[in-house]
Design a protein around this motif. Structure first.
Motif, PDB file in Angstrom:
ATOM      1  N   GLN A   9       0.338 -37.918  10.023  1.00  0.00           N
ATOM      2  CA  GLN A   9      -0.379 -36.791   9.431  1.00  0.00           C
ATOM      3  C   GLN A   9       0.534 -35.614   9.116  1.00  0.00           C
ATOM      4  N   PHE A  10       1.806 -35.718   9.502  1.00  0.00           N
ATOM      5  CA  PHE A  10       2.744 -34.642   9.146  1.00  0.00           C
ATOM      6  C   PHE A  10       2.963 -34.693   7.636  1.00  0.00           C
ATOM      7  N   PRO A  11       2.765 -33.573   6.923  1.00  0.00           N
ATOM      8  CA  PRO A  11       2.704 -33.623   5.452  1.00  0.00           C
ATOM      9  C   PRO A  11       4.048 -33.647   4.727  1.00  0.00           C
ATOM     10  N   GLU A  12       5.144 -33.289   5.379  1.00  0.00           N
ATOM     11  CA  GLU A  12       6.413 -33.138   4.672  1.00  0.00           C
ATOM     12  C   GLU A  12       7.292 -34.387   4.798  1.00  0.00           C
ATOM     13  N   ARG A  13       7.963 -34.744   3.686  1.00  0.00           N
ATOM     14  CA  ARG A  13       8.878 -35.882   3.655  1.00  0.00           C
ATOM     15  C   ARG A  13      10.155 -35.454   2.916  1.00  0.00           C
ATOM     16  N   GLY A  55      12.334 -37.195   8.003  1.00  0.00           N
ATOM     17  CA  GLY A  55      13.469 -37.722   7.245  1.00  0.00           C
ATOM     18  C   GLY A  55      14.778 -37.047   7.590  1.00  0.00           C
ATOM     19  N   ARG A  56      15.877 -37.795   7.486  1.00  0.00           N
ATOM     20  CA  ARG A  56      17.203 -37.295   7.847  1.00  0.00           C
ATOM     21  C   ARG A  56      17.727 -36.272   6.851  1.00  0.00           C
ATOM     22  N   LYS A  57      17.122 -36.187   5.679  1.00  0.00           N
ATOM     23  CA  LYS A  57      17.580 -35.240   4.662  1.00  0.00           C
ATOM     24  C   LYS A  57      16.808 -33.919   4.716  1.00  0.00           C
ATOM     25  N   CYS A  58      16.086 -33.704   5.794  1.00  0.00           N
ATOM     26  CA  CYS A  58      15.228 -32.510   5.870  1.00  0.00           C
ATOM     27  C   CYS A  58      16.038 -31.221   5.886  1.00  0.00           C
ATOM     28  N   SER A  59      15.444 -30.171   5.339  1.00  0.00           N
ATOM     29  CA  SER A  59      16.040 -28.840   5.387  1.00  0.00           C
ATOM     30  C   SER A  59      15.836 -28.259   6.776  1.00  0.00           C
ATOM     31  N   ASN A  60      16.499 -27.152   7.068  1.00  0.00           N
ATOM     32  CA  ASN A  60      16.313 -26.493   8.363  1.00  0.00           C
ATOM     33  C   ASN A  60      14.861 -26.074   8.559  1.00  0.00           C
ATOM     34  N   GLU A  61      14.222 -25.632   7.477  1.00  0.00           N
ATOM     35  CA  GLU A  61      12.816 -25.220   7.567  1.00  0.00           C
ATOM     36  C   GLU A  61      11.927 -26.417   7.886  1.00  0.00           C
ATOM     37  N   GLN A  62      12.166 -27.537   7.210  1.00  0.00           N
ATOM     38  CA  GLN A  62      11.387 -28.742   7.481  1.00  0.00           C
ATOM     39  C   GLN A  62      11.620 -29.245   8.906  1.00  0.00           C
ATOM     40  N   ARG A  63      12.861 -29.156   9.357  1.00  0.00           N
ATOM     41  CA  ARG A  63      13.181 -29.560  10.724  1.00  0.00           C
ATOM     42  C   ARG A  63      12.383 -28.733  11.739  1.00  0.00           C
ATOM     43  N   GLU A  64      12.372 -27.415  11.543  1.00  0.00           N
ATOM     44  CA  GLU A  64      11.637 -26.540  12.457  1.00  0.00           C
ATOM     45  C   GLU A  64      10.144 -26.814  12.401  1.00  0.00           C
ATOM     46  N   ASN A  65       9.640 -27.082  11.207  1.00  0.00           N
ATOM     47  CA  ASN A  65       8.214 -27.406  11.060  1.00  0.00           C
ATOM     48  C   ASN A  65       7.861 -28.672  11.829  1.00  0.00           C
ATOM     49  N   TYR A  66       8.747 -29.671  11.733  1.00  0.00           N
ATOM     50  CA  TYR A  66       8.452 -30.912  12.441  1.00  0.00           C
ATOM     51  C   TYR A  66       8.575 -30.733  13.947  1.00  0.00           C
ATOM     52  N   LYS A  67       9.537 -29.959  14.395  1.00  0.00           N
ATOM     53  CA  LYS A  67       9.679 -29.706  15.831  1.00  0.00           C
ATOM     54  C   LYS A  67       8.403 -29.106  16.400  1.00  0.00           C
ATOM     55  N   LEU A  68       7.823 -28.131  15.678  1.00  0.00           N
ATOM     56  CA  LEU A  68       6.575 -27.513  16.123  1.00  0.00           C
ATOM     57  C   LEU A  68       5.445 -28.534  16.125  1.00  0.00           C
ATOM     58  N   TRP A  69       5.383 -29.343  15.064  1.00  0.00           N
ATOM     59  CA  TRP A  69       4.365 -30.383  14.956  1.00  0.00           C
ATOM     60  C   TRP A  69       4.480 -31.381  16.110  1.00  0.00           C
ATOM     61  N   THR A 109       5.935 -31.009  19.019  1.00  0.00           N
ATOM     62  CA  THR A 109       5.641 -30.391  20.310  1.00  0.00           C
ATOM     63  C   THR A 109       4.139 -30.372  20.576  1.00  0.00           C
ATOM     64  N   LYS A 110       3.375 -30.066  19.527  1.00  0.00           N
ATOM     65  CA  LYS A 110       1.924 -29.990  19.681  1.00  0.00           C
ATOM     66  C   LYS A 110       1.275 -31.369  19.718  1.00  0.00           C
ATOM     67  N   SER A 111       1.698 -32.250  18.835  1.00  0.00           N
ATOM     68  CA  SER A 111       1.039 -33.554  18.684  1.00  0.00           C
ATOM     69  C   SER A 111       1.631 -34.642  19.563  1.00  0.00           C
ATOM     70  N   GLN A 112       2.875 -34.407  20.039  1.00  0.00           N
ATOM     71  CA  GLN A 112       3.608 -35.447  20.793  1.00  0.00           C
ATOM     72  C   GLN A 112       3.700 -36.740  19.968  1.00  0.00           C
ATOM     73  N   GLU A 113       3.943 -36.567  18.665  1.00  0.00           N
ATOM     74  CA  GLU A 113       3.957 -37.716  17.776  1.00  0.00           C
ATOM     75  C   GLU A 113       5.050 -38.721  18.139  1.00  0.00           C
ATOM     76  N   ARG A 114       6.245 -38.236  18.475  1.00  0.00           N
ATOM     77  CA  ARG A 114       7.333 -39.177  18.760  1.00  0.00           C
ATOM     78  C   ARG A 114       7.073 -39.982  20.032  1.00  0.00           C
ATOM     79  N   VAL A 115       6.424 -39.380  21.007  1.00  0.00           N
ATOM     80  CA  VAL A 115       6.041 -40.124  22.208  1.00  0.00           C
ATOM     81  C   VAL A 115       5.042 -41.211  21.827  1.00  0.00           C
TER      82      VAL A 115
END
Length: 245
Positions: free
Chosen positions: A101-105, A123-137, A139-145
């Motif tokens: 459900q994370f919207p950015e690729r 994605g490995r080509k993410c910008s710093n902003e996209q990286r920070e957005n995913y980190k927040l996502w 942390t909240k969703s525990q998607e990687r776990v």
């Protein structure tokens, strides 16, 4: 007693996906000249050299890249795994990517390395902003776990661990960073210190760190720097008093 120091790279010696701090690089190069130092990282050699520089890379005893599935002794390749995930695994990763459900690729979501794969929703080509957005996502969703549990359950012959800030490291069962410790520890007299920012159950440093004698609490390269500074100061003080540590 033979002290050996084992370091993750990304997030431990450098900021995530960035180059090592210049002041810390000078200190760490001097540290390598006085101690037995090993690198154990999920990245390949080119990325590792890009982050820490050729001089530091060639100053360590050995570098276990791609979670130990590619091993370097300075410029000499010692070992390289030929394992690759089959199509069933990669198709399943594509399915999980489409279901997230994370919207950015950003692209490069399944990155093949020697003996392993790094999987990242953003994605490995993410910008710093996209990286920070995913980190927040995450942390909240525990998607990687959640994703790691799904993959591990479906494919019991592979291991999956959280790596870095956005990815999952996937490799043949038993072929993670812990395999490096089996090579580094050559004697019962060895005392191993493991520095990594993913030393928690499910993190890609955890199993390797648990095989070592000491695991300093590290969450950033600054933590590593300060820990080594303190150790260096204590060693100098004890040397002045004739105490062996």
């Amino acid at each position: 007693m033979i002290r050996k120091f084992v370091f993750d790279v990304d997030g431990t010696l450098t900021p995530s996906r960035k180059k090592i701090d210049k002041e810390f690089a000078e200190f760490f190069l001097d540290f390598c000249s006085k101690n037995l130092v090993y690198l154990v990282t999920g990245s390949d050699k080119p990325k590792t050299v890009e982050q820490i520089g050729e001089e530091i890379f060639n100053s360590v005893q050995m570098s276990f890249n791609c979670a130990g599935n590619e091993v370097w002794n300075k410029s000499t390749l010692v070992y390289s795994s030929v394992w690759k995930p089959n199509k069933e695994v990669t198709d399943y990763l594509e399915l999980l990517l489409s279901e997230s459900q994370f919207p950015e690729r950003s692209g490069n979501h399944i990155e093949y390395r020697k003996g392993m794969v790094n999987f990242s929703v953003v994605g490995r080509k993410c910008s710093n902003e996209q990286r920070e957005n995913y980190k927040l996502w995450d942390t909240k969703s525990q998607e990687r776990v959640y994703l790691s549990e799904k993959i591990r359950s479906k494919f019991p012959n592979i291991d999956v661990y959280i790596g870095g800030e956005t990815g999952l490291d996937i490799f043949e069962k038993g072929k993670g960073k812990s395999q490096a410790i089996e090579v580094i520890r050559t004697s019962d007299d060895d005392v191993l210190y493991y520095f990594g920012d993913q030393v928690f159950p499910g993190g890609n440093d955890f199993e390797a760190a648990m095989l070592c004698n000491y695991q300093p609490q590290i969450e950033s390269w600054q933590d590593t720097y300060y820990s080594l500074l303190i150790m260096d100061e204590l060693e100098n003080e004890n040397r002045n008093y004739g105490v062996n540590i």
